[in-house]
Write a protein that holds these residues in place. Structure first.
Motif, PDB file in Angstrom:
ATOM      1  N   ASP A 102       0.804  -1.230   0.000  1.00 43.42           N
ATOM      2  CA  ASP A 102       0.000   0.000   0.000  1.00 43.42           C
ATOM      3  C   ASP A 102       0.834   1.275   0.000  1.00 43.42           C
ATOM      4  OD1 ASP A 102       0.868  -0.186   2.632  1.00 43.42           O
ATOM      5  OD2 ASP A 102      -1.118   0.030   3.516  1.00 43.42           O
ATOM      6  N   THR A 103       2.158   1.160   0.192  1.00 41.33           N
ATOM      7  CA  THR A 103       3.014   2.349   0.134  1.00 41.33           C
ATOM      8  C   THR A 103       3.981   2.293  -1.045  1.00 41.33           C
ATOM      9  OG1 THR A 103       4.657   1.384   1.628  1.00 41.33           O
ATOM     10  CG2 THR A 103       2.898   2.725   2.635  1.00 41.33           C
ATOM     11  N   THR A 105       5.256   1.964  -5.120  1.00 40.54           N
ATOM     12  CA  THR A 105       4.924   2.561  -6.413  1.00 40.54           C
ATOM     13  C   THR A 105       5.146   1.466  -7.455  1.00 40.54           C
ATOM     14  OG1 THR A 105       5.653   4.723  -5.644  1.00 40.54           O
ATOM     15  CG2 THR A 105       5.457   4.437  -8.015  1.00 40.54           C
ATOM     16  N   ASN A 143       0.482   4.498  -8.190  1.00 38.96           N
ATOM     17  CA  ASN A 143       0.570   4.220  -6.756  1.00 38.96           C
ATOM     18  C   ASN A 143      -0.399   3.071  -6.458  1.00 38.96           C
ATOM     19  OD1 ASN A 143      -1.996   5.368  -6.723  1.00 38.96           O
ATOM     20  ND2 ASN A 143      -1.328   7.255  -5.738  1.00 38.96           N
ATOM     21  N   ALA A 144      -0.487   2.680  -5.191  1.00 41.93           N
ATOM     22  CA  ALA A 144      -1.351   1.551  -4.817  1.00 41.93           C
ATOM     23  C   ALA A 144      -2.811   1.815  -5.167  1.00 41.93           C
ATOM     24  CB  ALA A 144      -1.197   1.255  -3.329  1.00 41.93           C
ATOM     25  N   GLU A 145      -3.249   3.051  -5.035  1.00 42.66           N
ATOM     26  CA  GLU A 145      -4.636   3.406  -5.368  1.00 42.66           C
ATOM     27  C   GLU A 145      -4.883   3.241  -6.865  1.00 42.66           C
ATOM     28  OE1 GLU A 145      -8.319   3.943  -4.193  1.00 42.66           O
ATOM     29  OE2 GLU A 145      -6.655   3.877  -2.779  1.00 42.66           O
ATOM     30  N   GLY A 146      -3.945   3.685  -7.680  1.00 40.99           N
ATOM     31  CA  GLY A 146      -4.055   3.537  -9.131  1.00 40.99           C
ATOM     32  C   GLY A 146      -4.047   2.091  -9.567  1.00 40.99           C
ATOM     33  N   LYS A 148      -5.437  -0.299  -8.082  1.00 35.83           N
ATOM     34  CA  LYS A 148      -6.773  -0.877  -7.863  1.00 35.83           C
ATOM     35  C   LYS A 148      -7.641  -0.800  -9.109  1.00 35.83           C
ATOM     36  CE  LYS A 148      -6.927   0.010  -2.902  1.00 35.83           C
ATOM     37  NZ  LYS A 148      -7.537   0.811  -1.841  1.00 35.83           N
ATOM     38  N   SER A 149      -7.428   0.214  -9.945  1.00 36.71           N
ATOM     39  CA  SER A 149      -8.237   0.354 -11.158  1.00 36.71           C
ATOM     40  C   SER A 149      -7.508  -0.152 -12.407  1.00 36.71           C
ATOM     41  CB  SER A 149      -8.665   1.811 -11.342  1.00 36.71           C
ATOM     42  OG  SER A 149      -7.523   2.638 -11.449  1.00 36.71           O
TER      43      SER A 149
END
Length: 195
Positions: A102-103, A105, A143-146, A148-149
């Motif tokens: 989650d942290t 790249t 990043n971790a959020e990106g 996810k999609s």
């Protein structure tokens, strides 16, 4: 007034100690070593090399699930969810050092060679991921959020061996960037060779 000051100081000390106790209550789940030639991926059942592509999920019960490609880790979470997951770990492309997913790249390109052809490399530092993509002259940084999609498509190009693992190397524009050995101590630097 002196009594009030003493009371506020005492309350502050109690609050501080309480916060420390809550913070120290449970140790964070840590990654475990890969036993190369023994450990198999929990999704594709291929052996997990002790390299920069290895990933892990540590469950809340302490069990470690190991994967040979971040795409396999993704498949597991898609199938099982994350309710029982304590922590997810990936490895830095250059040093093979474990880092929290989650942290981290990530760099993706369908031509990046990974064991199951998901084409995603992990980096502890965003600057290193940006530098890698710039050197390769291809790829996107997420990043971790990106992540996810991300579409999670697999590239079935000629670099796949018949056992499903890539032949390694990262070729582009006549250069090849080589990650550090899996047992790197975090101080290794990448090498670039010209073909």
């Amino acid at each position: 007034m002196m009594k009030l000051k003493k009371w506020v100081t005492t309350l502050g000390a109690i609050a501080g100690i309480s916060l420390l106790m809550v913070g120290c209550g449970k140790e964070e789940a840590q990654p475990v070593d890969i036993a190369e030639g023994v450990d198999k991926c929990d999704i594709c059942h291929m052996h997990v090399p002790n390299d920069h592509n290895a990933t892990e999920i540590i469950l809340k019960d302490g069990k470690a699930l190991k994967f040979d490609d971040i795409g396999c880790l993704h498949e597991w979470t898609k199938e099982h969810g994350t309710d029982e997951v304590a922590m997810q770990y990936v490895r830095d492309y250059y040093t093979a050092e474990w880092t929290k997913a989650d942290t981290a790249t990530f760099a993706y390109d369908k031509e990046f060679k990974t064991p199951m052809s998901y084409g995603i490399y992990s980096f502890k530092d965003k600057a290193e991921a940006d530098k890698f993509v710039a050197e390769q002259k291809k790829g996107v940084v997420m990043n971790a959020e990106g992540l996810k999609s991300h579409t999670w498509e697999r590239s079935m190009s000629e670099h796949m061996k018949k056992d499903g693992h890539s032949s390694g190397g990262h070729q582009s524009g006549g250069t090849e960037s080589t990650p550090a050995p899996a047992h790197g101590n975090g101080t290794s630097t990448p090498t670039t060779t010209h073909h």
